[in-house]
Enzyme design. Structure first.
Site, PDB file in Angstrom:
ATOM      1  N   HIS A  54      -9.175  -5.539  17.064  1.00 38.11           N
ATOM      2  CA  HIS A  54      -9.954  -6.897  17.385  1.00 38.11           C
ATOM      3  C   HIS A  54      -9.390  -8.132  17.240  1.00 38.11           C
ATOM      4  O   HIS A  54      -9.783  -9.129  17.671  1.00 38.11           O
ATOM      5  CB  HIS A  54     -11.490  -6.689  16.645  1.00 38.11           C
ATOM      6  CG  HIS A  54     -11.206  -6.678  15.061  1.00 38.11           C
ATOM      7  ND1 HIS A  54     -10.968  -5.619  14.003  1.00 38.11           N
ATOM      8  CD2 HIS A  54     -11.093  -7.949  14.377  1.00 38.11           C
ATOM      9  CE1 HIS A  54     -11.023  -6.131  13.004  1.00 38.11           C
ATOM     10  NE2 HIS A  54     -11.037  -7.307  13.065  1.00 38.11           N
ATOM     11  N   HIS A 102       0.944  -1.240  -0.159  1.00 38.87           N
ATOM     12  CA  HIS A 102      -0.006   0.064  -0.082  1.00 38.87           C
ATOM     13  C   HIS A 102       1.059   1.216   0.163  1.00 38.87           C
ATOM     14  O   HIS A 102       1.911   1.175   0.759  1.00 38.87           O
ATOM     15  CB  HIS A 102      -0.809   0.091   1.221  1.00 38.87           C
ATOM     16  CG  HIS A 102      -1.468   1.354   1.747  1.00 38.87           C
ATOM     17  ND1 HIS A 102      -0.819   2.047   2.541  1.00 38.87           N
ATOM     18  CD2 HIS A 102      -2.531   2.127   0.889  1.00 38.87           C
ATOM     19  CE1 HIS A 102      -1.733   3.293   2.782  1.00 38.87           C
ATOM     20  NE2 HIS A 102      -2.472   3.261   1.527  1.00 38.87           N
ATOM     21  N   GLY A 149     -16.628  10.471  -2.876  1.00 41.25           N
ATOM     22  CA  GLY A 149     -15.650   9.975  -3.865  1.00 41.25           C
ATOM     23  C   GLY A 149     -16.555   8.925  -4.721  1.00 41.25           C
ATOM     24  O   GLY A 149     -17.490   8.259  -4.447  1.00 41.25           O
TER      25      GLY A 149
END
Length: 279
Positions: A180, A117, A263
């Site tokens: 989590h 990323h 968007g």
């Protein structure tokens, strides 16, 4: 939309970086004997006021090496709606905003090749700032790949601040975490935000970050893309992708920003993997 010189400079460079990255990724596909290429879709945004809200270009390639890679650029502006403005730096009292940037997510066909990323952006509210980063997400981690990626990020940081790498690698470690599950999303990288003040200095740093990514990630891809893999390797990759999807849908601020500002939905959710499993 009318852009000022700083906004124009940032936009043009993000688009240039997109072109360079996409050309390199296509070159890797050619080396693998694939004729895959990017499919580009332009989109326009209407601001809630009814005015011109800018737009962007969604670029997606599905190939032999890159199972799914999205490289998006956008330049949008207008006004934040409702309470969301209070969560954005400099927008609590005046909801007007401008944002331009590049966002990239690559999911790979070979489990030995790390997903990745990268995002760089320039935002204007009552303040002006750069932000962004890059992080590596391997289903099957290799310590040498992690070390090389971090070394490249550190080399991008060091000329701009002696403490940049330490601060921004810790920021990435804290941010790319799935509370989590109590696990990190990947092996880290760097992440920064709210770099304001000296436009030229901060822009130079963001440019070095983008160039470092363009240099190091293709090297890692080429090193791993032809390694043999087993069904168990693929199963581990798909399980890991499920966690990646969880983070992006539950915690990722960029996903929320895109949805809250109207968007393009396909561009916002291009970060999701083409296949994933949950056991």
């Amino acid at each position: 939309m009318q852009l000022d010189p700083e906004q124009t400079t940032a936009r043009l460079w993000f688009e240039q970086l997109r072109d360079q990255i996409c050309a390199e990724f296509v070159a890797i596909e050619r080396e693998a004997g694939s004729d895959a290429d990017f499919d580009y879709t332009a989109w326009d945004r209407t601001d809630p006021s009814g005015g011109d809200g800018g737009g962007g270009v969604r670029g997606v390639m599905k190939g032999q090496v890159f199972e799914k890679v999205g490289v998006n650029v956008s330049t949008v502006g207008g006004a934040f709606e409702g309470e969301f403005a209070k969560s954005i730096h400099g927008a609590a009292e005046d909801p007007s905003f401008f944002a331009t940037g590049i966002s990239l997510v690559a999911h790979m066909a070979n489990p030995h090749v790390p997903a990745v990323h990268m995002n760089c952006r320039f935002l204007v509210t009552t303040k002006r700032w750069f932000g962004g980063g890059a992080d590596l997400n391997p289903p099957l981690p290799y310590p040498e790949d992690t070390a090389e990626f971090h070394a490249a990020m550190k080399a991008a940081c060091d000329p701009h601040g002696a403490d940049y790498y330490e601060r921004y690698s810790k920021w990435a470690e804290d941010y790319f975490y799935i509370p989590h599950r109590k696990v990190h999303r990947g092996v880290g990288g760097i992440f920064c935000d709210h770099l304001e003040g000296d436009f030229a200095a901060n822009f130079a740093f963001i440019q070095d970050l983008g160039r470092a990514f363009l240099d190091v990630y293709p090297k890692i891809v080429r090193r791993r893309m032809n390694l043999p893999f087993t069904p168990a390797d693929t199963a581990q990759m798909l399980e890991w992708r499920g966690r990646y999807a969880e983070f992006n849908l539950v915690y990722d601020r960029g996903t929320l920003f895109g949805l809250k500002t109207g968007g393009n939905i396909d561009a916002i959710l291009m970060s999701l993997p083409p296949l994933a499993t949950w056991s």
